[in-house]
Design a protein around this motif. Structure first.
Motif, short mmCIF file in Angstrom:
data_model
loop_
_atom_site.label_atom_id
_atom_site.label_comp_id
_atom_site.label_asym_id
_atom_site.label_seq_id
_atom_site.Cartn_x
_atom_site.Cartn_y
_atom_site.Cartn_z
N GLN A 1 0.85 -1.18 0.00
CA GLN A 1 0.00 0.00 0.00
C GLN A 1 0.89 1.24 0.00
N ILE A 2 0.84 1.99 -1.08
CA ILE A 2 1.66 3.20 -1.17
C ILE A 2 0.75 4.39 -0.93
N TYR A 3 1.01 5.13 0.12
CA TYR A 3 0.12 6.21 0.52
C TYR A 3 0.39 7.50 -0.22
N ASN B 1 -2.79 10.99 -9.72
CA ASN B 1 -3.04 10.22 -8.49
C ASN B 1 -3.76 8.92 -8.79
N TRP B 2 -4.74 8.97 -9.70
CA TRP B 2 -5.46 7.73 -10.03
C TRP B 2 -4.55 6.73 -10.69
N ILE B 3 -3.73 7.24 -11.63
CA ILE B 3 -2.83 6.31 -12.30
C ILE B 3 -1.83 5.73 -11.30
N ALA B 4 -1.37 6.58 -10.38
CA ALA B 4 -0.42 6.08 -9.38
C ALA B 4 -1.08 5.06 -8.44
N THR B 5 -2.39 5.19 -8.26
CA THR B 5 -3.10 4.20 -7.45
C THR B 5 -3.11 2.85 -8.16
N LEU B 6 -3.32 2.90 -9.49
CA LEU B 6 -3.32 1.67 -10.27
C LEU B 6 -1.94 1.02 -10.28
N TRP B 7 -0.93 1.87 -10.34
CA TRP B 7 0.44 1.41 -10.52
C TRP B 7 0.86 0.55 -9.32
N GLY B 8 1.30 -0.66 -9.62
CA GLY B 8 1.74 -1.52 -8.52
C GLY B 8 0.60 -2.26 -7.84
N GLY B 9 -0.57 -2.19 -8.41
CA GLY B 9 -1.71 -2.83 -7.78
C GLY B 9 -1.99 -4.22 -8.34
#
Lengths: 289, 548, 196
Positions: A37-39, B337-345
Motif C-alpha cells: 500500500q503506497i500512501y 493520483n489515479w494512475i499512481a493508485t493503479l500502478w503496482g496494484g
C-alpha cells in the motif's frame, strides 16, 4: 503547432502510463495478499505539480503574446473598411469609404487588410469565415472589430457562429477575394443605381406597389426599406437568402412563392402572390445586375 | 430483522412519497435521473438522425432547435444534478457514520422541487410556444443568451418554461447543498477528522459549496429575465441601453462552476472505485484534497473563457486564459493520483473498474481539448463549433457518465442487495465505449472543418458529411449499450445474485452495513481511526492509521 | 475495530443549525451580489428617463436605515433576555425589533409610492428603474420574510409556547435578521450614496 505538440506529448505520456499500468498490474487471480500500500510520495507529487505549472505557464505566455499581436482596434493604413450588421438571418455589408450597401456576399481585394466593424440589428450573431480568421460576435449595443487579409484568390465559406434563432443554420457568408482590378470593377457596379431596364411584364411597377419596397431598398428606384437585404445588384450574387439557395430564376420564383420552403421561419412574409405576379417580379429582379 | 409484512401498493407509495430517509430520497433522485437520461438520449438520437446527412428534413428547424435545447438542459439539470445529488444523499451519511442527513425534511422538500421542476420543463412540449410560435419546448439553447430570450425574439412562452422550471429545480439543488455541507461538517462519526473522511466526502463538500455560490447567481438572472419578459423590465433590453454581455458574464459565473459541480462527484466515484479494484490505497490523499479545494476556488474565476469571441479586451482575455490553464494543474494532479493508485496494484477488471478506467482515459482527453480551447486564438476558431461539443461530451459523457456507471455498478449491490450481471455490464461498457468514441471523436474534426454548433442542417461539399455520418452511426451503437443497461438492471433487480454486505472487499463504512442498509444505517454509530476503517479491521496487524 | 491508535481524535462538531444557517446566508450573499453587480454595471447607462440623482433623496431613507440597524441592536437585547429567561424583556425587545422592521418596510412603501405615484417611475421606465426596484425590492422582500418570522416567534412567546430547546433556533433567525441588515448597508451605500 506548439499547442498540438504539448498536448500530444501529455496525451502520450498519460495514456501510456495508464495503459501500461493496466497491463502490467493486472490481477492474475492467484494472489493471496494485498499488494504494497503506497500512501503517497512527496517528491513525485511535487514533480507532477511543478512540471504542469511550468508547462501551463509557457502556454500562457505564448497565448498572451498571440492575443496582443493579433489585437487590432483601429484599421491599418490602406485597409478596406466594411460595417457588418448581423440580422436574423442574413448579413448586411456596408462598404464605409466606398459608400454602398450589399448583402450576403463580401468581395475583397487580394492582399489588402480588411477591417470589419461588427454590429447586430437584433440578437447576438457571430461572423466567422474559418479560413480567413477566427470568429467575433456581433452584439447589439456594442461595436466589435475583426480583421483579415486574403492572400489568395478564392471564394471562402463561412456562417454565423452564435445561435440566433430559427434559421441560424442558414445564415451563410461568402467572401470572394479577387484581383484588385476585378474588385474595382465590382465596386464600380455596386455603386451604380439599379439599371433602368424595361420590363414588359411590369415587374418594376409591381415591386413598387406590392409593399416590397417597405423592406427592400433598390438604389435609384426606392429607398424606404432597409429592414431586409438591399437588392440593387441582386444578380451579382451567387446565392440568395444569405446562402440558403443558388441565385437562379427558378429559386427566385420559389422564394417568392413561399419563402418558408427555402428558409423555414424566415422573416420574409409569404406575400401570397399569384404566379403571374411572381413571373413579372422575377423578370424585374433579374435585371438588377 | 425487520418483519416483512404484506403492505398494499398504496401504502408502499405513501411510504415513498412521504419519506425523508436519505436512502429512499437518494434512490428516487437516481431513478428520476436515469429516466431523464433516456429521454435526453432520445432527443440526442433525433439530433443525430437529422444531422446524419446534409440538408436533411427529418426535423424542422424549430423542432431541432427545441430538441438540442432540451437535450442540453435535461442532461445538465435533470440527469446530472439529480444523479450526483442522489448519490451524495445516499452515501454521505453511510460513509461518515451518520444515521441520516442533517435536515431530513429539507432533503425531501428539495427532491420534490426538483421533481416538479422537471415535470414543468417537459410540460412545455404541450403547453408552450417557441420562437416562431410553433414548438412548445424551450428552443433558445441551454444557456439561453439574451437578447434572443427577450419577448421580442422569443415571443412564445417556451422561454418562461425554461426560466421557471429551472428556477424551481435549482432551489431544490440549493437545499440539498445546504444539507450536504451541514451533514459533512457536523455529523462525522467519532475519530473522523476532515482529513480522515473518504475522499468522496471531500469532493461532495467542495461540490456543495460551489452549488451554494453558483446557483443563486443563476436564480438572480432568471428572475431578471422573467421581469424583462413578463413585467416590462429592461435588464437585457438593448433598446434601453442594456448590455447583452451582462447575461453572459453572470450566466457563466454560474455555468462554469456548474460543470465542476457536475464532474466533482464523478471524480468522487472514480476515487472510491479505483483503489478498491486495484487493491491499493488512494495515492496522495492529502494533495487530492488540496487539488479538490483548488479546483473549487479556481472554478469561480474562469467563467469568461466561454466568452472569448465576444470582443473582450486583450487583458481580460489573457487573465481568463491563464486561469483556465491553471485549473488544468490540480485536475491533472488527480489524474496522476489515479494512475499512481493503479500502478503496482492488482487490478481487477470488473465492470465498475472498466468504467473507471474509461473515465480516466476519456476525461484526460476532454481535459486536454479544454486546454486547447484555453489558447485564446485557437478558441477564436474552435469556440461555438463541434470541437467544443466534442470537448464537453468527452468530459461529461466519457467523463461523468462513465463515472456514474462505474459508481452505479459498484454501489448497486449495496443499495439493492443484488449483484448486477457482469457479462451484460462488460458488453454494455464496450458498446458504449465504441459508440461514444465514434460519435464524439469525429466532432473534433468537423469543428476544425468549420461546422458551428446548433445548426439544424449543414451544406453539402463542405467536408462535413463523413464526420457527421460517423457520429450518427456511433449513436446507434450506443443504443445497444444503453439497452443492455436497462436489461441488466431489470433482470438483476429480480434475479440478481445476492450481494452480501461487502461483495467487492472494500474499505469504507458503507460496506460495513447490510445490503441494503437498515433504515437507521448503523446499530451503533462507528468510531474510526483511519480513512479505511474496514481495511483496519481486515488487517489488524497493519492498519492504515500507522501510515496516514 | 480491534486495533486502535493511542488516541482517537474527536473532532469538535458545530451544531447543525450553525452550518445550515451560514450556508443559507452564503447563498443569499451571492444572490444579492449578483443584483448589486448588475445595478453597478448599469449605473449611468440608462438611455432616457430619470437618474438616481434626480429621484432619490437620502433623507427619508436614512431614517429607515437607522431604524433597521437599530433593530439589529434590539434583537441582540431580546436574545440576551431570552437566554437569561426573562420572558417579559424578551417579548418587549422582540416587539420593538418587529416594529422597527415594520417601520423600515412602511418607509420603503412611502418612498415607492412617491416614486411610482408622483414621478411615475417604475420597473419599466428605464435601466435604473429595472435595477433599482429589483435590488431594493428583493431586499424588502427578505425583510418582510424576517418580520413575519419574528412576528411568529413573538406570537409563540406571547402564548407561552417557547421553550429552552427553541432558543438556538431563534438565535439562527436573528442571524438571518443581522444578515438582512448587513445587505441593507451594502444596498444603501451602492444605491443612495455611491450611485447618486
Amino acid at each position: 503547432m506548439l499547442v498540438f505538440g504539448v498536448i500530444g506529448i501529455i496525451f502520450v505520456v498519460t495514456q501510456g502510463a495508464l495503459v501500461w499500468s493496466l497491463i502490467r498490474y493486472r490481477a492474475r487471480g492467484d494472489e493471496t495478499t494485498e499488494p504494497p500500500q503506497i500512501y503517497g510520495s512527496n517528491p513525485i507529487e511535487l514533480a507532477w505539480t511543478v512540471i504542469p505549472i511550468l508547462i501551463v505557464f509557457i502556454l500562457f505566455l505564448v497565448t498572451t503574446r498571440t492575443i496582443y499581436s493579433l489585437d487590432m482596434q483601429e484599421p491599418p493604413e490602406g485597409a478596406l473598411r466594411v460595417k457588418v450588421t448581423g440580422h436574423q438571418w442574413w448579413w448586411e455589408f456596408e462598404y464605409l469609404d466606398l459608400d454602398f450597401v450589399t448583402a450576403g456576399e463580401l468581395h475583397v481585394p487580394k492582399g489588402v487588410p480588411v477591417f470589419l466593424d461588427l454590429r447586430s440589428a437584433d440578437v447576438i450573431h457571430s461572423f466567422w469565415v474559418p479560413r480567413l480568421s477566427g470568429k467575433t460576435d456581433c452584439i447589439p449595443n456594442r461595436e466589435n472589430h475583426l480583421w483579415f487579409q486574403a492572400d489568395e484568390i478564392g471564394t471562402w465559406y463561412g456562417q454565423c457562429a452564435e445561435f440566433c434563432g430559427t434559421q441560424h443554420a442558414k445564415m451563410l457568408i461568402r467572401v470572394i477575394s479577387e484581383e484588385e482590378s476585378e474588385f474595382e470593377a465590382w465596386v464600380a457596379n455596386q455603386k451604380l443605381d439599379a439599371p433602368q431596364v424595361p420590363t414588359p411584364l411590369n415587374g418594376k411597377e409591381m415591386f413598387l406597389s406590392l409593399a416590397c419596397v417597405n423592406c427592400h431598398n433598390v438604389n435609384g428606384i426606392m429607398m424606404q426599406g432597409g429592414f431586409a437585404p438591399n437588392l440593387t445588384h441582386l444578380m451579382s450574387r451567387d446565392t440568395i437568402a444569405s446562402g440558403a439557395a443558388e441565385n437562379t430564376p427558378e429559386n427566385l420564383k420559389q422564394w417568392l412563392r413561399d419563402p418558408n420552403s427555402i428558409k423555414d421561419g424566415c422573416r420574409m412574409p409569404n406575400m401570397m402572390l399569384t404566379e403571374d405576379q411572381i413571373d413579372s417580379l422575377v423578370e424585374f429582379l433579374t435585371t438588377l445586375k | 430483522m425487520i418483519d416483512k409484512t404484506y403492505s398494499p401498493l398504496s401504502s408502499k407509495l405513501h411510504e415513498w412519497v412521504t419519506t425523508a430517509d436519505h436512502k429512499k430520497l437518494g434512490v428516487m433522485y437516481i431513478v428520476c435521473g436515469i429516466l431523464y437520461l433516456f429521454v435526453a438520449g432520445c432527443e440526442a438520437l433525433m439530433i443525430r438522425w437529422q444531422l446524419a446527412v446534409p440538408e436533411n428534413d427529418v426535423l424542422s428547424a424549430e423542432t431541432y432547435n427545441a430538441f438540442f435545447t432540451m437535450h442540453g438542459t435535461t442532461m445538465i439539470f435533470l440527469v446530472g444534478m439529480p444523479i450526483i445529488l442522489g448519490a451524495a444523499n445516499y452515501f454521505i451519511p453511510l460513509m461518515i457514520g451518520a444515521r441520516d442527513m442533517a435536515f431530513p425534511r429539507l432533503n425531501a422538500f428539495g427532491f420534490w422541487l426538483f421533481f416538479f421542476g422537471g415535470l414543468l420543463l417537459y410540460f412545455s412540449f404541450l403547453g408552450g410556444q417557441g420562437l416562431s410560435g410553433e414548438e412548445g419546448a424551450p428552443d433558445v439553447g441551454w444557456f439561453a443568451y439574451a437578447p434572443l430570450t427577450s419577448t421580442t425574439f422569443s415571443p412564445g412562452s417556451s422561454t418562461d418554461y425554461w426560466i421557471i422550471s429551472l428556477f424551481v429545480a435549482g432551489m431544490g439543488s440549493i437545499m440539498t447543498a445546504i444539507n450536504l455541507v451541514t451533514t459533512i461538517l457536523t455529523m462525522r462519526c467519532k475519530g473522523m477528522t476532515l482529513m480522515k473522511m473518504p475522499i468522496f466526502a471531500w469532493m461532495m463538500l467542495v461540490d456543495a459549496i460551489l452549488i451554494l455560490i453558483a446557483l443563486p447567481t443563476l436564480a438572480a438572472i432568471q428572475i431578471m429575465l422573467l421581469l424583462d419578459r413578463q413585467f416590462g423590465a429592461h435588464f437585457f433590453d438593448a433598446q434601453a441601453g442594456a448590455d447583452p454581455l451582462i447575461w453572459q458574464h453572470l450566466f457563466w459565473f454560474f455555468g462554469h462552476p456548474e460543470v465542476y459541480i457536475l464532474i466533482l462527484p464523478g471524480f468522487a466515484f472514480v476515487s472510491e472505485v479505483t483503489p478498491v479494484f486495484s487493491r491499493k490505497v488512494l495515492f496522495g490523499y492529502p494533495l487530492m484534497v488540496v487539488a479538490t479545494v483548488s479546483i473549487g476556488f479556481i472554478a469561480l474565476g474562469v467563467w469568461a473563457h466561454h466568452m472569448f469571441a465576444t470582443g473582450l479586451s486583450p487583458t481580460i482575455l489573457a487573465y481568463f486564459s491563464g486561469a483556465t490553464f491553471l485549473i488544468g494543474v490540480p485536475t491533472g494532479m488527480k489524474v496522476f493520483n489515479w494512475i499512481a493508485t493503479l500502478w503496482g496494484g492488482q487490478i481487477r477488471f470488473a465492470t465498475p473498474m472498466l468504467f473507471a478506467v474509461g473515465f480516466i482515459a476519456m476525461f484526460t482527453i476532454g481535459g486536454l481539448t479544454g486546454i486547447m480551447l484555453a489558447v485564446v486564438p485557437m478558441d477564436w476558431q474552435l469556440s461555438d463549433t463541434y470541437f467544443v461539443v466534442g470537448h464537453f461530451h468527452f468530459v461529461l459523457f466519457g467523463g461523468l457518465l462513465f463515472a456514474i456507471f462505474s459508481g452505479f455498478f459498484y454501489w448497486f449491490p449495496k443499495v439493492t442487495g443484488k449483484m448486477l450481471n457482469e457479462t451484460l455490464g462488460k458488453w454494455q461498457f464496450w458498446f458504449l465505449f465504441a459508440g461514444f468514441l465514434l460519435t464524439f471523436g469525429p466532432m473534433h474534426f468537423s469543428g476544425f472543418e468549420g461546422m458551428p454548433r446548433r445548426i439544424y442542417t449543414y451544406m453539402p461539399n463542405r467536408g462535413l458529411e463523413f464526420y457527421n455520418m460517423l457520429s450518427s452511426i456511433g449513436a446507434v451503437v450506443q443504443v445497444f449499450g444503453f439497452g443492455l443497461f436497462v436489461v441488466n438492471v431489470l433482470h438483476s433487480l429480480r434475479k440478481g445474485k445476492p450481494a452480501g454486505d461487502d461483495p467487492w472487499d472494500a474499505w469504507t463504512l458503507e460496506w460495513s452495513t447490510t445490503s441494503p442498509p437498515p433504515p437507521w444505517n448503523f446499530a451503533t454509530l462507528p468510531s474510526i481511526a483511519s480513512r479505511r476503517p474496514l481495511w483496519d479491521s481486515k488487517h489488524p496487524d497493519d492498519p492504515d492509521w500507522k501510515y496516514e | 475495530m480491534t486495533s486502535q491508535p493511542n488516541s482517537i481524535s474527536v473532532p469538535k462538531m458545530l451544531p447543525h443549525g450553525h452550518v445550515g444557517m451560514m450556508s443559507v446566508i452564503t447563498t443569499e450573499i451571492f444572490f444579492f451580489a449578483s443584483l448589486i453587480v448588475v445595478y453597478l454595471a448599469y449605473l449611468g447607462k440608462s438611455i432616457s428617463g430619470p437618474t438616481p440623482e434626480e429621484l432619490l433623496s437620502i433623507g427619508l431613507v436614512s431614517i429607515n436605515t437607522v431604524a433597521l440597524l437599530a433593530s439589529s441592536v434590539t434583537i441582540i437585547l431580546a436574545l440576551k433576555a431570552l437566554r437569561s429567561c426573562n420572558q417579559k424583556k424578551f417579548l418587549a425587545w422582540l416587539f420593538v425589533t418587529v416594529a422597527l422592521g415594520t417601520w423600515f418596510l412602511v418607509g420603503t412603501a412611502i418612498e415607492w409610492t412617491g416614486l411610482i405615484g408622483d414621478a411615475h417611475f417604475t420597473l419599466q421606465t428605464n435601466l435604473f428603474g429595472s435595477t433599482f426596484y429589483t435590488l431594493v425590492g428583493f431586499h424588502a422582500f427578505h425583510v418582510t420574510f424576517g418580520v413575519c418570522a419574528l412576528s411568529f416567534i413573538w406570537f409563540c412567546g406571547f402564548m407561552g409556547w417557547v421553550q429552552k430547546k427553541h432558543h438556538q433556533n431563534i438565535e439562527y433567525v436573528s442571524w438571518y435578521w443581522h444578515f438582512v441588515d448587513t445587505v441593507w448597508i451594502a444596498v444603501f451605500l451602492v444605491v443612495y450614496v455611491i450611485g447618486r
